[in-house]
Design an enzyme around this catalytic site. Sequence first.
Site, PDB file in Angstrom:
ATOM      1  N   GLU A 255       0.891  -1.186  -0.102  1.00 52.56           N
ATOM      2  CA  GLU A 255       0.026   0.019  -0.142  1.00 52.56           C
ATOM      3  C   GLU A 255       0.841   1.280   0.081  1.00 52.56           C
ATOM      4  O   GLU A 255       2.033   1.293   0.647  1.00 52.56           O
ATOM      5  CB  GLU A 255      -0.804   0.089   1.381  1.00 52.56           C
ATOM      6  CG  GLU A 255      -1.798   1.183   1.182  1.00 52.56           C
ATOM      7  CD  GLU A 255      -2.641   1.129   2.528  1.00 52.56           C
ATOM      8  OE1 GLU A 255      -3.882   1.697   2.586  1.00 52.56           O
ATOM      9  OE2 GLU A 255      -1.962   0.753   3.624  1.00 52.56           O
TER      10      GLU A 255
ATOM     11  N   LYS B 245      -9.606   0.892  -1.775  1.00 50.97           N
ATOM     12  CA  LYS B 245      -9.862   0.523  -0.505  1.00 50.97           C
ATOM     13  C   LYS B 245     -11.278   0.987   0.268  1.00 50.97           C
ATOM     14  O   LYS B 245     -11.662   1.939   0.027  1.00 50.97           O
ATOM     15  CB  LYS B 245      -8.933   1.250   0.325  1.00 50.97           C
ATOM     16  CG  LYS B 245      -8.706   0.693   1.860  1.00 50.97           C
ATOM     17  CD  LYS B 245      -7.492   1.525   2.465  1.00 50.97           C
ATOM     18  CE  LYS B 245      -7.115   1.281   3.835  1.00 50.97           C
ATOM     19  NZ  LYS B 245      -5.934   1.823   4.471  1.00 50.97           N
TER      20      LYS B 245
ATOM     21  N   CYS C 136      -4.761  -3.450   3.389  1.00 45.93           N
ATOM     22  CA  CYS C 136      -4.408  -3.247   4.895  1.00 45.93           C
ATOM     23  C   CYS C 136      -5.599  -3.183   5.666  1.00 45.93           C
ATOM     24  O   CYS C 136      -6.071  -4.097   6.260  1.00 45.93           O
ATOM     25  CB  CYS C 136      -3.963  -1.609   4.711  1.00 45.93           C
ATOM     26  SG  CYS C 136      -2.815  -1.385   6.370  1.00 45.93           S
TER      27      CYS C 136
END
Length: 300
Positions: free
Chosen positions: A45, A128, A162
């Site tokens: 990321e 995301k 993440c």
Amino acid sequence: MKTSSIAAVQYGIGPLRSENEFWNRIRRHVAKAQTQGAGLIVFPEYLTGHLLSLASAMNNEQACEYLHRFTDEYKSRFVRMSRETGLMILAGTHIHREGAPSGPSGAAAYYNEAFLFFPDGRIEGYKKIHLTPEERRAWPLLAGDRYTVLDTEMGRIAMQICYDIEFPESTRIVADMGAEIILCPSYTDAAAGYWRVRHCSQARAVENQLYVVLSGLVGQMPGVEQVDAGYCQAGVFAPCDKPFPDNGIIAVGSPNRNGLVTGAADLALLAQNRAEGGVSPFYDRRPELYASAATRLPSS
């Protein structure tokens, strides 16, 4: 079924002298993965956040716009690298505003998106979905709202960026959609954040009886507020059950060292685990009970 080797990158950040130095570092990782026989390489990321070291200090809005300007080059370079090497490349995540609506005051808004590049030129993206409190509070970022599972030569792949991996529902959704391998590019700046993402990655592998591949940033970038330090031990993880290792670790790197971690994602072993494992959490859910209990919860 096919056995495929996947390389997870512990990508070292630090001061850069030029854009070419950044791209040369990327190419070296890709070349090493190719030499080691990997079919897929996973970068972390905020990968292009490393380019912020070439600019003067700026606020988050300015940093996002600065990174957005690299979008065309980012895509064209990774398309070319994937085609030339024959590797699938999860090119970390990149901040951009393509397709993003403007904010309430007309200010630009951006996505934190992972892009998977294929040797035939195909590009697949995943925005995301779960932004961290800091990303919501201090960054002009928009959350994604779509889950995707991709058919590849390596198996059925999904991405979780993440913080996404800390939400069991997300991985369960893509597992129910057929995902066999989860790619988790991450950025954690301290050990506590890393261990949250690492433990959740292994938990998702156990719960859903699939592989999770974790990559991250390591090192320090003094003077760059947005990406100032990284802590990671990249790895390839499987269920903690036969025929896999007792701890579910296929491969794991040394903490905070720039380099690659390579492990095999054997779909035959995954099928064996789902058919013959000591436990079968992917199949033994009781969704009707959960739904019934959820309706009885007090409203907030």
